[in-house]
Scaffold this active site. Structure first.
Site, PDB file in Angstrom:
ATOM      1  N   ASP A 224     -14.994   3.507   8.264  1.00 16.46           N
ATOM      2  CA  ASP A 224     -13.916   4.433   7.879  1.00 16.46           C
ATOM      3  C   ASP A 224     -14.377   5.353   6.752  1.00 16.46           C
ATOM      4  O   ASP A 224     -14.056   6.548   6.749  1.00 16.46           O
ATOM      5  CB  ASP A 224     -12.668   3.659   7.447  1.00 16.46           C
ATOM      6  CG  ASP A 224     -11.633   4.606   6.883  1.00 16.46           C
ATOM      7  OD1 ASP A 224     -11.131   5.440   7.661  1.00 16.46           O
ATOM      8  OD2 ASP A 224     -11.379   4.584   5.666  1.00 16.46           O
TER       9      ASP A 224
ATOM     10  N   ARG B 149     -14.289  13.607   8.812  1.00 14.03           N
ATOM     11  CA  ARG B 149     -13.019  14.243   9.225  1.00 14.03           C
ATOM     12  C   ARG B 149     -12.563  15.264   8.186  1.00 14.03           C
ATOM     13  O   ARG B 149     -12.014  16.312   8.519  1.00 14.03           O
ATOM     14  CB  ARG B 149     -11.947  13.169   9.440  1.00 14.03           C
ATOM     15  CG  ARG B 149     -12.164  12.337  10.702  1.00 14.03           C
ATOM     16  CD  ARG B 149     -11.295  11.078  10.717  1.00 14.03           C
ATOM     17  NE  ARG B 149      -9.907  11.360  10.494  1.00 14.03           N
ATOM     18  CZ  ARG B 149      -9.080  10.601   9.757  1.00 14.03           C
ATOM     19  NH1 ARG B 149      -9.504   9.491   9.207  1.00 14.03           N
ATOM     20  NH2 ARG B 149      -7.823  10.937   9.608  1.00 14.03           N
TER      21      ARG B 149
ATOM     22  N   HIS C  24       0.842  -1.193   0.000  1.00 11.61           N
ATOM     23  CA  HIS C  24       0.000   0.000   0.000  1.00 11.61           C
ATOM     24  C   HIS C  24       0.881   1.248   0.000  1.00 11.61           C
ATOM     25  O   HIS C  24       1.863   1.325   0.734  1.00 11.61           O
ATOM     26  CB  HIS C  24      -0.886   0.008   1.255  1.00 11.61           C
ATOM     27  CG  HIS C  24      -1.687   1.268   1.398  1.00 11.61           C
ATOM     28  ND1 HIS C  24      -2.847   1.481   0.690  1.00 11.61           N
ATOM     29  CD2 HIS C  24      -1.471   2.386   2.136  1.00 11.61           C
ATOM     30  CE1 HIS C  24      -3.316   2.675   0.999  1.00 11.61           C
ATOM     31  NE2 HIS C  24      -2.497   3.254   1.868  1.00 11.61           N
TER      32      HIS C  24
ATOM     33  N   LYS D 206      -8.677  -0.626   6.508  1.00 20.83           N
ATOM     34  CA  LYS D 206      -8.955  -1.106   5.145  1.00 20.83           C
ATOM     35  C   LYS D 206      -7.976  -2.223   4.755  1.00 20.83           C
ATOM     36  O   LYS D 206      -8.356  -3.208   4.134  1.00 20.83           O
ATOM     37  CB  LYS D 206      -8.857   0.054   4.154  1.00 20.83           C
ATOM     38  CG  LYS D 206     -10.009   1.048   4.322  1.00 20.83           C
ATOM     39  CD  LYS D 206      -9.834   2.313   3.512  1.00 20.83           C
ATOM     40  CE  LYS D 206      -8.877   3.283   4.135  1.00 20.83           C
ATOM     41  NZ  LYS D 206      -9.056   4.679   3.832  1.00 20.83           N
TER      42      LYS D 206
ATOM     43  N   SER E  43      -7.302   4.569  10.077  1.00 26.88           N
ATOM     44  CA  SER E  43      -8.110   4.629   8.853  1.00 26.88           C
ATOM     45  C   SER E  43      -7.479   3.743   7.764  1.00 26.88           C
ATOM     46  O   SER E  43      -8.141   2.888   7.169  1.00 26.88           O
ATOM     47  CB  SER E  43      -8.200   6.087   8.397  1.00 26.88           C
ATOM     48  OG  SER E  43      -8.639   6.195   7.079  1.00 26.88           O
TER      49      SER E  43
HETATM   50  N1  URA Z   1      -5.827   8.165   3.808  1.00 27.10           N
HETATM   51  C1  URA Z   1      -6.741   7.393   4.437  1.00 27.10           C
HETATM   52  O1  URA Z   1      -7.176   6.360   3.921  1.00 27.10           O
HETATM   53  N2  URA Z   1      -7.182   7.812   5.648  1.00 27.10           N
HETATM   54  C2  URA Z   1      -6.749   8.931   6.258  1.00 27.10           C
HETATM   55  O2  URA Z   1      -7.182   9.226   7.359  1.00 27.10           O
HETATM   56  C3  URA Z   1      -5.807   9.706   5.586  1.00 27.10           C
HETATM   57  C4  URA Z   1      -5.349   9.299   4.350  1.00 27.10           C
END
Ligand code: URA
Length: 434
Positions: free
Chosen positions: A161, A168, A82, A187, A183
């Site tokens: 999320d 957010r 990632h 995932k 966050s």
């Molecule tokens: N990318 C994400 O997936 N989450 C965040 O909080 C910030 C960047």
């Protein structure tokens, strides 16, 4: 349990229990806790932070808010990769086929680009017919058969999320390290791999502009992943200028294909090999980093990674011929060269400005709903450290509209920093955390 109490306790700097965290994530996902209470809590977390246990509980509650993929139908150690996102980051397009051609299963979920950073799915859609809309069973079958499949992130993956990130984003509560780490990791954990290699970018084109913030984020994500039972590595890499020379979807695909033919730009390949070594080691295919690098280099020399890309493109409905004839990929009809006016050396290229130039050309999305032009973008003819003279071409703009090309021209000129003296090299790999 009352949300009011939870907000108040966090406001006073108290530690939330696992039960409180699960209550508020579950309640928020189901729509029982309103946005105004959740945003108050997010702001309290921004000021008071979360400790290791709270951050883990927060991540796991978000992971469990939706579907958690069970990759046990896929044989072998599944390694995911990632990137926190950057400009010109076509790493997955090169790394996934390299690693898969060594027999390591790559079962990846990818996203689309947003704002000034690109996404792997858009790039793959440059191959006519290519689709990431696979059923779960097709996804498993493809990985078992050819070791590589890429699927779009489904809506039922960590839905808490998705909802919380959107909240957010509009309440100035994105930039808190524990919230960002949980966050991203919610995932990644829901995507089910056994080992995760993170590319945490730092510099003007990255989400984490400061190196110390990038290291703090990397450390926190590695800790969460390990606590959740995963094998973890984070590589902190440079994003203080675009990665490689190509920015924009089809131009980046062309550069990825060049790289698989052994002609990749040096800065880009350094990042590819650093991440690749970690993936090969995590999969147990090599004992040492040197051995891992040797195996990876062979996939380029023997063109096995190039053939793997073609096999993968075909398996997901795309035209594999373009892998061998990349000149057939779409290219903007208007080309405009950005001319240099000073004598000296390139000391920096503002990556974000270049990403925004590509966005202006139509190559990126302003909002999730925007459509994009895959054929536009930029090729950087000069990179940091290169000597330049007046009249040299700094970059070439590929557009379909002269007005947009002219707008991008101004941004590219602003992005280039030229100094009289040559500045020292900037390391691409800032550190590796395990
Ligand atoms: N990318 C994400 O997936 N989450 C965040 O909080 C910030 C960047």
């Amino acid at each position: 349990m009352r949300m009011y109490e939870i907000i108040n306790r966090k406001k006073q700097g108290e530690i939330l229990t696992d039960q409180e965290i699960q209550f508020m994530i579950q309640g928020y996902t189901r729509g029982e806790i309103p946005d105004y209470q959740m945003s108050a809590l997010m702001m309290a977390i921004c000021f008071q932070g979360m400790n290791e246990e709270e951050t883990l509980a927060f991540t796991l509650a978000m992971r469990d808010s939706g579907k958690v993929l069970d990759l046990s139908q896929i044989e072998g150690i599944k390694v995911d990769k990632h990137s926190t996102g950057g400009v010109g980051d076509k790493t997955s397009l090169v790394l996934a086929p390299m690693v898969a051609s060594l027999g390591i299963p790559v079962a990846k979920m990818s996203g689309r680009g947003l704002g000034h950073t690109g996404g792997t799915i858009d790039k793959l859609e440059c191959f006519p017919g290519f689709s990431t809309e696979l059923t779960e069973s097709q996804f498993y079958q493809n990985v078992n058969q050819i070791k590589l499949a890429i699927m779009g992130q489904t809506a039922d993956l960590a839905p808490a999320d998705k909802k919380l990130y959107a909240l957010r984003d509009v309440t100035a509560t994105v930039d808190q390290i524990s919230l960002i780490a949980s966050s991203i990791m919610s995932k990644k954990l829901a995507a089910g791999a056994d080992a995760i290699v993170l590319d945490v970018k730092t510099g003007n084109g990255a989400f984490m502009k400061q190196e110390e913030d990038a290291f703090a984020l990397a450390k926190e994500m590695v800790r969460i992943g390990k606590n959740a039972g995963k094998k973890m590595t984070a590589v902190v890499t440079d994003m203080s200028q675009p990665l490689g020379n190509a920015i924009g979807n089809s131009l980046e695909v062309k550069e990825a294909i060049l790289s698989l033919n052994g002609l990749g730009p040096a800065d880009f390949m350094e990042v590819v090999y650093a991440l690749g070594r970690e993936m090969v080691l995590a999969a147990g295919k090599a004992e040492t980093a040197e051995e891992a690098e040797y195996l990876l280099k062979e996939t380029i020399q023997k063109k096995t990674a190039l053939d793997k890309l073609a096999e993968f493109v075909e398996a997901q409905g795309g035209d594999k011929q373009l892998v061998y004839q990349p000149e057939l990929l779409p290219t903007g009809a208007v080309q405009l060269q950005v001319m240099n006016t000073e004598k000296g050396f390139v000391s920096g290229i503002q990556a974000e400005e270049i990403g925004l130039a590509s966005l202006d050309l139509g190559g990126g999305r302003m909002t999730k709903e925007s459509s994009i032009d895959l054929s536009v973008g930029l090729l950087l003819n000069k990179k940091r450290g290169d000597a330049v003279n007046p009249g040299d071409t700094l970059a070439t703009i590929y557009a379909n509209d002269m007005e947009k090309a002219k707008k991008a021209y101004g941004r590219v000129v602003r992005a280039y920093e030229i100094q009289e003296e040559k500045t020292g090299p900037v390391p691409m790999i800032k550190g590796i955390l395990r």
